[in-house]
Motif scaffolding. Sequence first.
Motif, PDB file in Angstrom:
ATOM      1  N   THR A   1       0.439  -1.400  -0.065  1.00  0.00           N
ATOM      2  CA  THR A   1       0.096   0.600  -0.146  1.00  0.00           C
ATOM      3  C   THR A   1       0.469   0.896   0.009  1.00  0.00           C
ATOM      4  O   THR A   1       0.581   2.089  -1.345  1.00  0.00           O
ATOM      5  N   LEU A   2       1.777   1.265   0.571  1.00  0.00           N
ATOM      6  CA  LEU A   2       2.913   2.356   0.705  1.00  0.00           C
ATOM      7  C   LEU A   2       3.533   1.870  -0.210  1.00  0.00           C
ATOM      8  O   LEU A   2       3.374   3.688  -1.187  1.00  0.00           O
ATOM      9  N   LEU A   3       3.693   2.057  -1.030  1.00  0.00           N
ATOM     10  CA  LEU A   3       4.338   1.004  -2.186  1.00  0.00           C
ATOM     11  C   LEU A   3       3.781   2.226  -3.166  1.00  0.00           C
ATOM     12  O   LEU A   3       3.807   3.101  -4.107  1.00  0.00           O
ATOM     13  N   GLY A   4       2.393   1.616  -3.140  1.00  0.00           N
ATOM     14  CA  GLY A   4       1.649   2.307  -4.585  1.00  0.00           C
ATOM     15  C   GLY A   4       1.242   3.123  -4.404  1.00  0.00           C
ATOM     16  O   GLY A   4       0.039   3.765  -5.226  1.00  0.00           O
ATOM     17  N   ARG A   5       0.988   4.244  -3.010  1.00  0.00           N
ATOM     18  CA  ARG A   5       0.763   5.085  -3.057  1.00  0.00           C
ATOM     19  C   ARG A   5       1.443   6.538  -2.924  1.00  0.00           C
ATOM     20  O   ARG A   5       1.011   7.925  -2.757  1.00  0.00           O
ATOM     21  N   VAL A   6       3.230   6.355  -3.045  1.00  0.00           N
ATOM     22  CA  VAL A   6       3.898   7.234  -3.384  1.00  0.00           C
ATOM     23  C   VAL A   6       3.363   8.018  -4.462  1.00  0.00           C
ATOM     24  O   VAL A   6       3.432   7.418  -5.658  1.00  0.00           O
ATOM     25  N   CYS A   7       3.884   9.312  -4.330  1.00  0.00           N
ATOM     26  CA  CYS A   7       3.095  10.171  -5.758  1.00  0.00           C
ATOM     27  C   CYS A   7       4.414   9.234  -6.849  1.00  0.00           C
ATOM     28  O   CYS A   7       5.525   9.477  -6.746  1.00  0.00           O
ATOM     29  N   PRO A   8       3.283   8.460  -8.442  1.00  0.00           N
ATOM     30  CA  PRO A   8       4.813   8.272  -9.716  1.00  0.00           C
ATOM     31  C   PRO A   8       5.562   9.755  -9.755  1.00  0.00           C
ATOM     32  O   PRO A   8       6.307   9.559 -10.130  1.00  0.00           O
ATOM     33  N   GLN A   9       5.361  10.744  -9.976  1.00  0.00           N
ATOM     34  CA  GLN A   9       6.529  11.467 -10.058  1.00  0.00           C
ATOM     35  C   GLN A   9       7.543  12.578  -9.150  1.00  0.00           C
ATOM     36  O   GLN A   9       7.893  13.043  -9.427  1.00  0.00           O
ATOM     37  N   SER A  10       7.013  11.996  -8.344  1.00  0.00           N
ATOM     38  CA  SER A  10       8.653  12.435  -6.977  1.00  0.00           C
ATOM     39  C   SER A  10       9.708  11.617  -6.814  1.00  0.00           C
ATOM     40  O   SER A  10       9.867  10.214  -7.813  1.00  0.00           O
ATOM     41  N   GLN A  11      10.667  12.739  -6.735  1.00  0.00           N
ATOM     42  CA  GLN A  11      12.062  12.015  -6.967  1.00  0.00           C
ATOM     43  C   GLN A  11      12.173  10.254  -5.978  1.00  0.00           C
ATOM     44  O   GLN A  11      13.214   9.929  -6.650  1.00  0.00           O
ATOM     45  N   PHE A  12      11.634  10.094  -4.890  1.00  0.00           N
ATOM     46  CA  PHE A  12      11.442   9.336  -4.098  1.00  0.00           C
ATOM     47  C   PHE A  12      11.099   8.127  -5.014  1.00  0.00           C
ATOM     48  O   PHE A  12      11.803   6.462  -4.781  1.00  0.00           O
ATOM     49  N   MET A  13       9.834   8.393  -5.790  1.00  0.00           N
ATOM     50  CA  MET A  13       9.631   7.097  -6.962  1.00  0.00           C
ATOM     51  C   MET A  13      10.549   6.953  -7.628  1.00  0.00           C
ATOM     52  O   MET A  13      11.017   5.591  -7.938  1.00  0.00           O
ATOM     53  N   SER A  14      11.557   7.973  -8.345  1.00  0.00           N
ATOM     54  CA  SER A  14      12.545   7.080  -9.452  1.00  0.00           C
ATOM     55  C   SER A  14      13.493   6.694  -8.125  1.00  0.00           C
ATOM     56  O   SER A  14      14.443   5.598  -8.691  1.00  0.00           O
ATOM     57  N   GLU A  15      14.308   7.279  -7.155  1.00  0.00           N
ATOM     58  CA  GLU A  15      14.552   5.886  -6.390  1.00  0.00           C
ATOM     59  C   GLU A  15      14.223   4.626  -5.859  1.00  0.00           C
ATOM     60  O   GLU A  15      15.275   3.522  -6.182  1.00  0.00           O
ATOM     61  N   LEU A  16      13.135   4.527  -5.576  1.00  0.00           N
ATOM     62  CA  LEU A  16      12.232   3.108  -5.773  1.00  0.00           C
ATOM     63  C   LEU A  16      12.640   2.446  -6.953  1.00  0.00           C
ATOM     64  O   LEU A  16      12.490   1.133  -6.834  1.00  0.00           O
ATOM     65  N   ALA A  17      12.426   3.276  -7.937  1.00  0.00           N
ATOM     66  CA  ALA A  17      12.493   2.278  -9.239  1.00  0.00           C
ATOM     67  C   ALA A  17      13.778   1.386  -9.593  1.00  0.00           C
ATOM     68  O   ALA A  17      13.804   0.318  -9.932  1.00  0.00           O
ATOM     69  N   ARG A  18      14.743   2.258  -9.174  1.00  0.00           N
ATOM     70  CA  ARG A  18      16.652   1.484  -8.915  1.00  0.00           C
ATOM     71  C   ARG A  18      16.303   0.315  -7.856  1.00  0.00           C
ATOM     72  O   ARG A  18      17.153  -0.523  -8.144  1.00  0.00           O
ATOM     73  N   ARG A  19      15.695   1.085  -6.385  1.00  0.00           N
ATOM     74  CA  ARG A  19      16.107  -0.159  -5.704  1.00  0.00           C
ATOM     75  C   ARG A  19      14.884  -0.302  -4.132  1.00  0.00           C
ATOM     76  O   ARG A  19      14.227   0.760  -3.546  1.00  0.00           O
ATOM     77  N   THR A  20      13.900  -0.976  -4.582  1.00  0.00           N
ATOM     78  CA  THR A  20      12.728  -1.350  -4.469  1.00  0.00           C
ATOM     79  C   THR A  20      12.876  -2.656  -3.475  1.00  0.00           C
ATOM     80  O   THR A  20      13.436  -2.942  -3.723  1.00  0.00           O
ATOM     81  N   GLN A  21      12.411  -2.043  -1.964  1.00  0.00           N
ATOM     82  CA  GLN A  21      12.829  -2.950  -0.376  1.00  0.00           C
ATOM     83  C   GLN A  21      11.496  -3.515  -0.441  1.00  0.00           C
ATOM     84  O   GLN A  21      10.797  -3.423  -0.953  1.00  0.00           O
ATOM     85  N   ALA A  22      12.108  -4.718  -0.298  1.00  0.00           N
ATOM     86  CA  ALA A  22      11.517  -5.954  -0.214  1.00  0.00           C
ATOM     87  C   ALA A  22      10.512  -6.229   1.290  1.00  0.00           C
ATOM     88  O   ALA A  22       9.560  -6.780   1.393  1.00  0.00           O
ATOM     89  N   MET A  23      11.257  -5.595   1.930  1.00  0.00           N
ATOM     90  CA  MET A  23      10.263  -5.688   3.795  1.00  0.00           C
ATOM     91  C   MET A  23      10.325  -3.894   4.440  1.00  0.00           C
ATOM     92  O   MET A  23      10.852  -3.134   3.669  1.00  0.00           O
ATOM     93  N   LEU A  24       9.266  -3.705   4.908  1.00  0.00           N
ATOM     94  CA  LEU A  24       8.893  -2.809   5.874  1.00  0.00           C
ATOM     95  C   LEU A  24       9.577  -2.034   5.854  1.00  0.00           C
ATOM     96  O   LEU A  24       9.678  -1.103   6.053  1.00  0.00           O
ATOM     97  N   ARG A  25      10.443  -3.071   7.155  1.00  0.00           N
ATOM     98  CA  ARG A  25      11.814  -2.020   7.792  1.00  0.00           C
ATOM     99  C   ARG A  25      12.950  -1.947   6.896  1.00  0.00           C
ATOM    100  O   ARG A  25      13.048  -0.119   6.766  1.00  0.00           O
ATOM    101  N   GLU A  26      13.063  -1.790   5.770  1.00  0.00           N
ATOM    102  CA  GLU A  26      14.361  -1.254   4.787  1.00  0.00           C
ATOM    103  C   GLU A  26      13.411  -0.177   4.443  1.00  0.00           C
ATOM    104  O   GLU A  26      14.040   0.870   3.717  1.00  0.00           O
ATOM    105  N   PHE A  27      11.795  -0.286   4.158  1.00  0.00           N
ATOM    106  CA  PHE A  27      11.366   0.609   3.209  1.00  0.00           C
ATOM    107  C   PHE A  27      11.106   1.399   3.831  1.00  0.00           C
ATOM    108  O   PHE A  27      11.864   2.943   3.212  1.00  0.00           O
TER     109      PHE A  27
END
Length: 147
Positions: free
Chosen positions: A98-124
């Motif tokens: 849910t957290l991942l799916g609701r991050v603004c697609p145009q945000s800089q953080f989404m770009s960072e997530l696209a490079r390296r998405t975390q598999a665990m909530l704590r890592e995210f």
Amino acid sequence: MTLHSFPRKVACRTFPLTLKGPTRVWFGSLALESTDNFRELARMFQIELMASRRRKRFAAYLITIKQGKDKSLKTYISRFNKECMTTDDQDENITLTTLLGRVCPQSQFMSELARRTQAMLREFMDQANNFINVEDTRWALTKSIRK
């Protein structure tokens, strides 16, 4: 306040001292001698305050929370965490998805997530906090330059 080995009379007289906020207001509004015993007072207390009890939401409610285009990641995470505390049935994988799916697609953080998405909530959350720290530092530095 815990009263061990005190007579019931003392426990009943100190009961109002344990109340705060709306419960204290409610207790103060009771008419004198409106009850004969503590059991009846407890029943009245439950009836009066059950209506004001905060209801838990289903975890699916979290889908309604998203990061707006003009909102910071810090604001989004803070609101998400606050709302997460009001839900039942929290599952780490559902929360992360849910957290991942609701991050603004145009945000800089989404770009960072696209490079390296975390598999665990704590890592995210660690990744998000690191990004927030960078955002806050950048904002503080640009603010001091403008002065």
